[in-house]
Design an enzyme around this catalytic site. Structure first.
Site, PDB file in Angstrom:
ATOM      1  N   SER A  27       0.843  -1.194   0.000  1.00 12.68           N
ATOM      2  CA  SER A  27       0.000   0.000   0.000  1.00 12.68           C
ATOM      3  C   SER A  27       0.882   1.249   0.000  1.00 12.68           C
ATOM      4  CB  SER A  27      -0.959  -0.039   1.192  1.00 12.68           C
ATOM      5  OG  SER A  27      -1.995   0.906   1.041  1.00 12.68           O
ATOM      6  N   GLU A  56      -9.225  -5.493  -4.047  1.00 11.99           N
ATOM      7  CA  GLU A  56      -8.674  -4.298  -3.422  1.00 11.99           C
ATOM      8  C   GLU A  56      -9.771  -3.290  -3.075  1.00 11.99           C
ATOM      9  OE1 GLU A  56      -5.646  -3.833  -2.537  1.00 11.99           O
ATOM     10  OE2 GLU A  56      -4.336  -5.080  -3.774  1.00 11.99           O
ATOM     11  N   HIS A  61      -7.628  -5.782   0.368  1.00  8.62           N
ATOM     12  CA  HIS A  61      -6.417  -4.975   0.494  1.00  8.62           C
ATOM     13  C   HIS A  61      -5.649  -5.362   1.752  1.00  8.62           C
ATOM     14  CE1 HIS A  61      -3.863  -1.572  -0.285  1.00  8.62           C
ATOM     15  NE2 HIS A  61      -4.115  -1.032   0.890  1.00  8.62           N
TER      16      HIS A  61
END
Length: 506
Positions: free
Chosen positions: A214, A328, A417
């Site tokens: 990320s 995601e 995610h």
């Protein structure tokens, strides 16, 4: 008598070896001697080593300065404080010593028996939107990767307003005529520390791979074009995200205005007032909805638009392994509370893309939930990661390996995610929330071996692993679908990415 003397000498040797085996491990850095701990696995750990001076007082919003040297021996047996941050994400678990502006510390896990081994090195940047996160999080623990023969580090870097505020006075004050991106400067300073000191821990300063998830992955893409990190990186791993996104980065002038307007509203319009404000009070000012400080194109750390720099081949010419997860984003990010049907999806696309809605509908055709999920994922993370992979493959002349991660955590419906972190770093056991199965443990072992091989050789392949091909630019992109089972597939999202290429704003 001779026998007695021999027994006594042997006893002394055994006793000395036993003491050495139980003594706290020691390393000599450029700033002083540190002692660490021995993990249950036999790996040695050193936690809370300062790599830069405390960024407080006049150093709040300044480039990181050299850490102060110390006399004697410094204990490096516990995590230092995490950088100033609000409690934003429920999945973050910290082992750090509270929260503080004095947070520029790193942690080292090493399997080396001596400083002469020259082992490959991994430096991992945590995620958290440049607003939260810490090197003490169990999912990033380096002991498992160190057991694979890799000297592993996590590093702390400044966050939120402390790490990414741009302001006209800060720009004027800077010898580089830039402001913001202090968190990225911290990361580069940590890499410079690694170059100078990692040999003391048995690491090879010429074999440093940087990785992150990320915001950590965004950071990897940033350090590959940061002049301060030039020559310090031998490989890169990116998990979900890069700076080469749909919206581009804010230029310095725009970020300065945002910073000046925000600090004016916060009641501290001048730099002197900002630096005098207590850290916690300053942090509290960022609670206002819509407030988010992040990486910018400052003309110094990020000299030009990242997409242009990668297109021109100005990034570090190193092997890259990168990819993203299958879920995601959520279809609700596209449809809101509307039912997931064809009419509502068409209406949402019309609102988002106007006269391009029909094209978007053709590209994201099929089951509405799946299509909307893929669109949300691509807009959030997928496109920027793809663009990074594609650009680097075209201009670096180095091997590039792409993955698509599909394994949900136990009890979840999709690979959301950050779901892959514990798998990739071999830290499933650190997360007690989920009841991991043998399939999870098998996938984790496979992923960790792929990552460890890449760190060691610049390619993920090795014994008993499915062969992972390099990205090819013609004839369909080959990638590794990491799941149960893992296998090579041809990318099915080329249409998606071509569509988003038409939507990019620099």
């Amino acid at each position: 008598m001779k026998t007695a003397g021999l027994l006594l000498a042997t006893s002394c040797i055994v006793s000395t070896a036993a003491v050495a085996a139980t003594a706290a491990p020691r390393a000599t850095t450029a700033t002083g001697v540190v002692t660490g701990m021995r993990e249950a696995t036999g790996v040695k750990s050193f936690k809370g080593i300062p790599y830069a001076a405390a960024p407080v007082g006049k150093l709040r919003w300044a480039a990181p300065q050299a850490a102060t040297k110390w006399k004697g021996v410094r204990k490096a047996d516990h995590f230092a404080a995490r950088c100033m941050q609000l409690p934003l994400f429920s999945d973050m678990v910290f082992r750090s010593d509270g929260v503080s502006e004095d947070c520029l510390y790193l942690n080292v896990w090493t399997p080396a028996k001596s400083a002469k081994e020259k082992l490959p090195v991994l430096v991992y940047f945590y995620g958290g939107g440049f607003a939260a996160g810490d090197g003490s999080e169990p999912r990033y623990d380096g002991a498992s990767m160190a057991a694979k023969g890799v000297v592993t580090l996590t590093i702390n870097y400044r966050l939120n307003i402390f790490g990414f505020l741009a302001h006209p006075e800060l720009t004027t004050e800077s010898p580089n005529r830039a402001s913001g991106n202090y968190g990225l400067m911290d990361q580069a300073a940590a890499l410079q520390w690694v170059r100078k000191n990692i040999a003391a821990f048995g690491g090879d300063p010429s074999r440093v791979t940087i990785a992150g998830e990320s915001a950590g992955s965004f950071s990897v893409s940033a350090q590959m074009i940061n002049p301060q990190a030039k020559g310090l990186i031998a490989g890169a791993i990116g998990e979900s995200g890069s700076l080469l996104g749909l919206m581009g980065l804010a230029p310095l002038s725009h970020a300065e205005k945002i910073g000046a307007d925000f600090t004016q509203a916060a009641g501290a319009p001048t730099l002197a007032e900002l630096r005098a404000m207590p850290a916690q009070l300053l942090l509290e000012t960022t609670k206002k909805p819509g407030t988010w400080f992040s990486a910018i194109q400052d003309g110094y750390v990020i000299p030009r638009p990242p997409v242009d720099m990668y297109a021109a081949g100005e990034q570090a010419k190193i092997p890259l392994l990168a990819g993203w997860n299958s879920e995601e984003g959520s279809y609700k990010q596209i449809l809101g509370d509307a039912a997931p049907n064809d009419a509502n999806f068409s209406a949402a696309l019309e609102k988002m893309y106007g006269d391009q809605a029909a094209t978007a509908k053709q590209v994201y055709r099929g089951d509405v939930v799946q299509s909307a999920t893929e669109l949300a994922s691509d807009r959030f993370i997928g496109y920027s990661t793809w663009k990074w992979i594609d650009s680097h493959a075209r201009t670096s002349g180095k091997p590039v390996f792409r993955y698509y991660y599909t394994r949900p955590r136990p009890g979840q419906s999709g690979a959301t995610h950050s779901a892959e972190i514990e798998y990739a770093l071999g830290n499933l056991a650190s997360n007690k929330v989920y009841e991991w199965t043998q399939d999870d443990r098998d996938l984790s072992a496979q992923m960790q071996n792929y990552f460890a091989n890449f760190i060691k050789t610049g390619a993920p392949n090795g014994y008993a692993l499915p062969e992972w091909p390099q990205v090819r630019l013609e004839g369909g992109t080959l990638l590794m679908r990491l799941g149960t089972p893992s296998k090579v597939i041809v990318a099915a999202d080329d249409e998606h990415m071509r569509f988003h290429e038409t939507q990019v704003r620099k």
